[in-house]
Scaffold this motif. Sequence first.
Motif, PDB file in Angstrom:
ATOM      1  N   THR A   1      -3.518   3.955  -1.747  1.00  0.00           N
ATOM      2  CA  THR A   1      -3.665   3.207  -2.996  1.00  0.00           C
ATOM      3  C   THR A   1      -2.811   1.952  -2.973  1.00  0.00           C
ATOM      4  O   THR A   1      -1.694   1.964  -2.436  1.00  0.00           O
TER       5      THR A   1
ATOM      6  N   TYR B   1      -4.413  10.181   0.416  1.00  0.00           N
ATOM      7  CA  TYR B   1      -4.743   9.157  -0.589  1.00  0.00           C
ATOM      8  C   TYR B   1      -4.100   7.850  -0.141  1.00  0.00           C
ATOM      9  O   TYR B   1      -2.943   7.841   0.301  1.00  0.00           O
TER      10      TYR B   1
ATOM     11  N   ASN C   1       0.832  -1.204   0.000  1.00  0.00           N
ATOM     12  CA  ASN C   1       0.000   0.000   0.000  1.00  0.00           C
ATOM     13  C   ASN C   1       0.866   1.253   0.000  1.00  0.00           C
ATOM     14  O   ASN C   1       1.907   1.299   0.655  1.00  0.00           O
TER      15      ASN C   1
ATOM     16  N   ALA D   1     -12.763   3.744  -6.256  1.00  0.00           N
ATOM     17  CA  ALA D   1     -12.122   4.326  -5.074  1.00  0.00           C
ATOM     18  C   ALA D   1     -13.156   4.739  -4.029  1.00  0.00           C
ATOM     19  O   ALA D   1     -14.240   5.219  -4.364  1.00  0.00           O
TER      20      ALA D   1
ATOM     21  N   SER E   1      -8.338   1.703  -3.649  1.00  0.00           N
ATOM     22  CA  SER E   1      -7.846   3.050  -3.346  1.00  0.00           C
ATOM     23  C   SER E   1      -8.907   3.815  -2.558  1.00  0.00           C
ATOM     24  O   SER E   1     -10.095   3.472  -2.593  1.00  0.00           O
TER      25      SER E   1
ATOM     26  N   ILE F   1      -3.796   6.479  -9.343  1.00  0.00           N
ATOM     27  CA  ILE F   1      -3.866   6.753  -7.904  1.00  0.00           C
ATOM     28  C   ILE F   1      -5.294   6.532  -7.401  1.00  0.00           C
ATOM     29  O   ILE F   1      -5.519   5.854  -6.406  1.00  0.00           O
TER      30      ILE F   1
ATOM     31  N   SER G   1      -8.687   4.838  -8.286  1.00  0.00           N
ATOM     32  CA  SER G   1      -9.313   3.861  -9.173  1.00  0.00           C
ATOM     33  C   SER G   1     -10.788   4.192  -9.377  1.00  0.00           C
ATOM     34  O   SER G   1     -11.356   5.029  -8.668  1.00  0.00           O
TER      35      SER G   1
END
Length: 225
Positions: free
Chosen positions: A176, A174, A100, A191, A130, A186, A188
Amino acid sequence: MKNKTIAIIPARGGSKRLPNKNTILLGNYPLLVHSILFAQANSTIIDAVYVSTDDANSKAIALQYGAQVIDRPTSISGDAEPTVSALKHVLESIETEVENVILLQPTNPLRPENLLKEAFETFQKDNCDSLFTVSRSEQKLGKIKNKLFVPFNYTIGQRSQDLEPLFFENGLLYITKAKLILENTIISENAFPFEVNHIFANVDIDTQEDLEYAKYLLKKLITHN
């Protein structure tokens, strides 16, 4: 060697609107150091902290505060270069296996203390590819067409509290999967939008005015504590 979760702080040196902004003092620390300290305060989640930079001053400061530095090539340090290029370069430059990646932008230096803990719990519980932080916008937004204002998220006369909820990407955090970054992604398609409604979400330093606002909030926080 395996570092399951790493933090990457991209800190290139070529800012035009606020020169050398990543090394400008905010309170007692240079701007990028706030993100380094946040990562280090979350060492139960983060196994290693990397700063990606093409700037000698940023490199020296990052090393001084205990981060590892990856020298970013000039070819991926331009204004138009997407952040994912720097993240991918870090992953390709280190010899450790990473699962990660936590992206901490130095331009978002102020974060709620428990933000990463709560976001990472959601990331794991929902088995996300993400996750990124968002905040609700309370503004009445519209477009200008043919010199006329056309409301986008409301009708003229509607009360602000009755607006349909809209959200903005606030840049605070963030998370990811490393495999996505290696595919140049970064955020998706699936997400998780992690909602953060905190005054720090309004701090994104790109100008001198932004910096002054952050200084004001930081001073207010210290005074209250």
